[in-house]
Design a protein around this motif. Structure first.
Motif, mmCIF file in Angstrom:
data_model
loop_
_atom_site.group_PDB
_atom_site.id
_atom_site.type_symbol
_atom_site.label_atom_id
_atom_site.label_comp_id
_atom_site.label_asym_id
_atom_site.label_seq_id
_atom_site.Cartn_x
_atom_site.Cartn_y
_atom_site.Cartn_z
ATOM 1 N N UNK A 1 0.835 -1.189 0.000
ATOM 2 C CA UNK A 1 0.000 0.000 0.000
ATOM 3 C C UNK A 1 0.873 1.242 0.000
ATOM 4 N N UNK A 2 0.518 2.196 -0.850
ATOM 5 C CA UNK A 2 1.206 3.471 -0.927
ATOM 6 C C UNK A 2 0.164 4.565 -0.733
ATOM 7 N N UNK A 3 0.308 5.360 0.329
ATOM 8 C CA UNK A 3 -0.627 6.436 0.610
ATOM 9 C C UNK A 3 0.027 7.758 0.259
ATOM 10 N N UNK A 4 -0.651 8.544 -0.574
ATOM 11 C CA UNK A 4 -0.138 9.834 -1.011
ATOM 12 C C UNK A 4 -1.039 10.950 -0.494
ATOM 13 N N UNK A 5 -0.425 12.007 0.035
ATOM 14 C CA UNK A 5 -1.151 13.192 0.461
ATOM 15 C C UNK A 5 -0.435 14.383 -0.158
ATOM 16 N N UNK A 6 -1.160 15.155 -0.987
ATOM 17 C CA UNK A 6 -0.567 16.271 -1.719
ATOM 18 C C UNK A 6 -1.371 17.527 -1.410
ATOM 19 N N UNK A 7 -0.680 18.631 -1.135
ATOM 20 C CA UNK A 7 -1.357 19.902 -0.890
ATOM 21 C C UNK A 7 -1.993 20.419 -2.177
ATOM 22 N N UNK B 1 -5.973 13.216 -1.331
ATOM 23 C CA UNK B 1 -5.578 11.965 -0.689
ATOM 24 C C UNK B 1 -5.824 10.821 -1.667
ATOM 25 N N UNK B 2 -4.830 9.959 -1.831
ATOM 26 C CA UNK B 2 -4.951 8.839 -2.760
ATOM 27 C C UNK B 2 -4.206 7.641 -2.184
ATOM 28 N N UNK B 3 -4.768 6.465 -2.362
ATOM 29 C CA UNK B 3 -4.148 5.223 -1.911
ATOM 30 C C UNK B 3 -3.970 4.307 -3.114
ATOM 31 N N UNK C 1 -1.308 -5.797 -5.632
ATOM 32 C CA UNK C 1 -1.474 -7.189 -5.230
ATOM 33 C C UNK C 1 -0.549 -8.068 -6.050
ATOM 34 N N UNK C 2 -0.037 -9.126 -5.451
ATOM 35 C CA UNK C 2 0.800 -10.103 -6.142
ATOM 36 C C UNK C 2 0.236 -11.498 -5.921
ATOM 37 N N UNK C 3 0.103 -12.249 -7.000
ATOM 38 C CA UNK C 3 -0.311 -13.641 -6.913
ATOM 39 C C UNK C 3 0.720 -14.493 -7.627
#
Length: 60
Positions: A5-11, A23-25, A29-31
């Motif tokens: 998971x990568x959470x991004x917060x940009x002004x 805000x974006x997440x 996934x890897x299988x």
């Protein structure tokens, strides 16, 4: 495996107001799948698999 998971917060504004943010997440996934192709035409059988454009395949 757990997803990455990568959470991004940009002004939004250059002044940096605390409440004005994008805000974006991003979740990755890897299988791992074991695929045993038929004896004749092994590589051709793998090339005929239908997968979506967003899926990337790697062979080991």
């Amino acid at each position: 495996m757990s997803p990455k998971m990568l959470k991004l917060v940009i002004n939004k504004s250059p002044n940096g107001h605390k409440k004005a943010k994008y805000k974006q997440t991003i979740i990755e996934y890897n299988w791992r799948i074991d695929y045993y192709p038929p004896k004749e035409g092994g590589l051709e059988a793998i090339m005929k698999l239908n997968v979506p454009m967003q899926v990337s395949l790697s062979m080991e």
